[in-house]
Design a protein around this motif. Structure first.
Motif, PDB file in Angstrom:
ATOM      1  N   SER A  97       0.828  -1.201   0.000  1.00 15.10           N
ATOM      2  CA  SER A  97       0.000   0.000   0.000  1.00 15.10           C
ATOM      3  C   SER A  97       0.865   1.255   0.000  1.00 15.10           C
ATOM      4  O   SER A  97       1.834   1.345   0.767  1.00 15.10           O
ATOM      5  N   PRO A  98       0.553   2.256  -0.831  1.00 16.93           N
ATOM      6  CA  PRO A  98       1.279   3.531  -0.784  1.00 16.93           C
ATOM      7  C   PRO A  98       0.983   4.285   0.504  1.00 16.93           C
ATOM      8  O   PRO A  98      -0.119   4.201   1.053  1.00 16.93           O
ATOM      9  N   VAL A  99       1.976   5.018   0.979  1.00 14.30           N
ATOM     10  CA  VAL A  99       1.839   5.824   2.191  1.00 14.30           C
ATOM     11  C   VAL A  99       2.165   7.270   1.826  1.00 14.30           C
ATOM     12  O   VAL A  99       3.207   7.554   1.223  1.00 14.30           O
ATOM     13  N   LEU A 100       1.281   8.187   2.207  1.00 14.39           N
ATOM     14  CA  LEU A 100       1.431   9.599   1.858  1.00 14.39           C
ATOM     15  C   LEU A 100       1.408  10.451   3.119  1.00 14.39           C
ATOM     16  O   LEU A 100       0.811  10.069   4.134  1.00 14.39           O
ATOM     17  N   ASP A 101       2.068  11.617   3.035  1.00 12.31           N
ATOM     18  CA  ASP A 101       1.858  12.643   4.036  1.00 12.31           C
ATOM     19  C   ASP A 101       1.218  13.841   3.357  1.00 12.31           C
ATOM     20  O   ASP A 101       0.766  13.742   2.213  1.00 12.31           O
ATOM     21  N   GLU A 102       1.162  14.980   4.046  1.00  6.83           N
ATOM     22  CA  GLU A 102       0.439  16.115   3.478  1.00  6.83           C
ATOM     23  C   GLU A 102       1.121  16.725   2.263  1.00  6.83           C
ATOM     24  O   GLU A 102       0.493  17.492   1.525  1.00  6.83           O
ATOM     25  N   VAL A 159      -2.660   5.850   4.543  1.00  7.30           N
ATOM     26  CA  VAL A 159      -2.330   4.629   3.809  1.00  7.30           C
ATOM     27  C   VAL A 159      -3.399   4.440   2.738  1.00  7.30           C
ATOM     28  O   VAL A 159      -4.596   4.408   3.034  1.00  7.30           O
ATOM     29  N   VAL A 160      -2.949   4.325   1.490  1.00  8.47           N
ATOM     30  CA  VAL A 160      -3.853   4.217   0.346  1.00  8.47           C
ATOM     31  C   VAL A 160      -3.877   2.765  -0.123  1.00  8.47           C
ATOM     32  O   VAL A 160      -2.845   2.088  -0.177  1.00  8.47           O
ATOM     33  N   VAL A 201       0.311   0.564  -8.478  1.00  6.27           N
ATOM     34  CA  VAL A 201       0.444   0.695  -7.023  1.00  6.27           C
ATOM     35  C   VAL A 201       0.041   2.095  -6.574  1.00  6.27           C
ATOM     36  O   VAL A 201      -0.828   2.262  -5.717  1.00  6.27           O
ATOM     37  N   TYR A 202       0.705   3.115  -7.130  1.00  8.11           N
ATOM     38  CA  TYR A 202       0.455   4.497  -6.722  1.00  8.11           C
ATOM     39  C   TYR A 202      -0.593   5.130  -7.630  1.00  8.11           C
ATOM     40  O   TYR A 202      -0.526   4.971  -8.850  1.00  8.11           O
ATOM     41  N   PRO A 203      -1.543   5.875  -7.060  1.00 14.35           N
ATOM     42  CA  PRO A 203      -2.454   6.664  -7.909  1.00 14.35           C
ATOM     43  C   PRO A 203      -1.675   7.710  -8.688  1.00 14.35           C
ATOM     44  O   PRO A 203      -0.660   8.228  -8.227  1.00 14.35           O
ATOM     45  N   ALA A 204      -2.120   8.032  -9.861  1.00 12.29           N
ATOM     46  CA  ALA A 204      -1.423   9.000 -10.705  1.00 12.29           C
ATOM     47  C   ALA A 204      -1.603  10.421 -10.175  1.00 12.29           C
ATOM     48  O   ALA A 204      -2.620  10.762  -9.583  1.00 12.29           O
ATOM     49  N   GLY A 205      -0.553  11.242 -10.386  1.00 12.08           N
ATOM     50  CA  GLY A 205      -0.639  12.665 -10.060  1.00 12.08           C
ATOM     51  C   GLY A 205      -0.214  13.055  -8.664  1.00 12.08           C
ATOM     52  O   GLY A 205      -0.350  14.219  -8.292  1.00 12.08           O
TER      53      GLY A 205
END
Length: 306
Positions: free
Chosen positions: A158-163, A279-280, A239-243
């Motif tokens: 799962s991809p993990v993002l912050d702000e 977590v996406v 895996v990762y959403p685009a953009g």
């Protein structure tokens, strides 16, 4: 010598003058006279002033030890009070500094959470909020541990993002926690897209730049890349959403002896100070299952009755 001829009066040496009672009455009357005269006519005021002036140096000298003792007592008392006040002021200043730091930290966390909420609304896929607990113990990798695991539905990869953008990817899942490999780790690669040119490439963790950057590999020396170009996820890896923001190009080295340029990038996410993340769900897991092809029809046998 006959006794009658002796002088029976005391010698002059032992003569005492008036009697004690007479003296008492005289001085009492004189004292009363002086008190009345002083009260009515103040006749002793000059005498009193003269005596006070003459005795002032004696009184001043007699009072010096007392004044010195009082001054020493006040000095030590004031010193103690000043020290206590200074300690109290230092404690108050420390508490105020601590509270100011906490307020600033809470303000920053509030701003980051607001940005995370805005980013969450922009994503069409399902997301999950998590908090970074600590860094992984392995000093040769760049990984963190988050407080969500299999129990909460975290999936491997799962991809993990912050702000600010992409932080990394879940590489190990436990029942209650998960391990996230940061995108600056040397073992992680992420497909990116140059927003300005639309060219696709792959960014790798760059250990040679202090472990806090990325390297854009396999780009030709004559590639159209410029400093400060924004790189986002291309979305072609499933895996990762685009953009999603990934990094910005910080330095480009073009060498005549090499067919590829050496391109260094700075990640957009806070890879060294992230605390709250989302977590996406991997994009590939959201693609509907390809339907089974229809079974081919068997040819009818010759001579069969319809």
């Amino acid at each position: 010598m006959p006794l009658g001829t002796l002088d029976r009066s005391p010698p002059p040496f032992f003569k005492q003058g008036p009697s004690a009672l007479s003296k008492l009455m005289f001085f009492s009357a004189f004292s009363l006279f002086l008190m009345v005269a002083d009260a009515r006519f103040r006749i002793t005021q000059p005498l009193r002033a003269t005596v006070a002036t003459v005795l002032y140096p004696v009184q001043w000298l007699a009072m010096q030890p007392v004044d010195a003792a009082l001054y020493a007592g006040k000095y030590f008392t004031g010193l103690t009070e000043a020290q206590s006040a200074s300690e109290g002021a230092a404690r108050k200043l420390a508490l105020q500094s601590l509270r100011a730091g906490q307020v600033e930290q809470l303000t920053q966390e509030n701003n980051r959470l607001r940005k995370l909420l805005d980013l969450r609304e922009q994503l069409a896929t399902s997301v999950m909020a998590a908090e970074v607990l600590y860094d992984a113990a392995d000093p040769y990798t760049r990984k963190v541990i988050i407080d969500k695991g299999l129990t909460q539905g975290v999936e491997l990869g799962s991809p993990v993002l912050d702000e600010s953008g992409v932080l990394g990817q879940v590489t190990r899942v436990h029942p209650l926690v998960s391990e996230v490999t940061l995108l600056i780790d040397r073992e992680l690669a992420i497909p990116v897209l140059n927003v300005r040119t639309g060219a696709r490439s792959v960014a790798y963790g760059d250990p040679s730049s202090g472990g806090d950057g990325l390297e854009l590999r396999f780009m030709g020396s004559n590639s159209d890349v410029k400093q400060d170009d924004l790189l986002t996820t291309s979305g072609v890896d499933g895996v990762y959403p685009a953009g999603l923001p990934v990094a910005r190009i910080s330095r480009i080295e073009r060498r005549a002896e090499s067919a590829f340029a050496k391109i260094f990038c700075v990640p957009q996410a806070m890879v060294t100070g992230a605390r709250h993340v989302i977590v996406v769900k991997p994009v590939g897991n959201q693609i509907p299952v390809r339907p089974e092809p229809p079974a081919p029809e068997l040819p009818a046998k010759k001579g069969a009755t319809k």
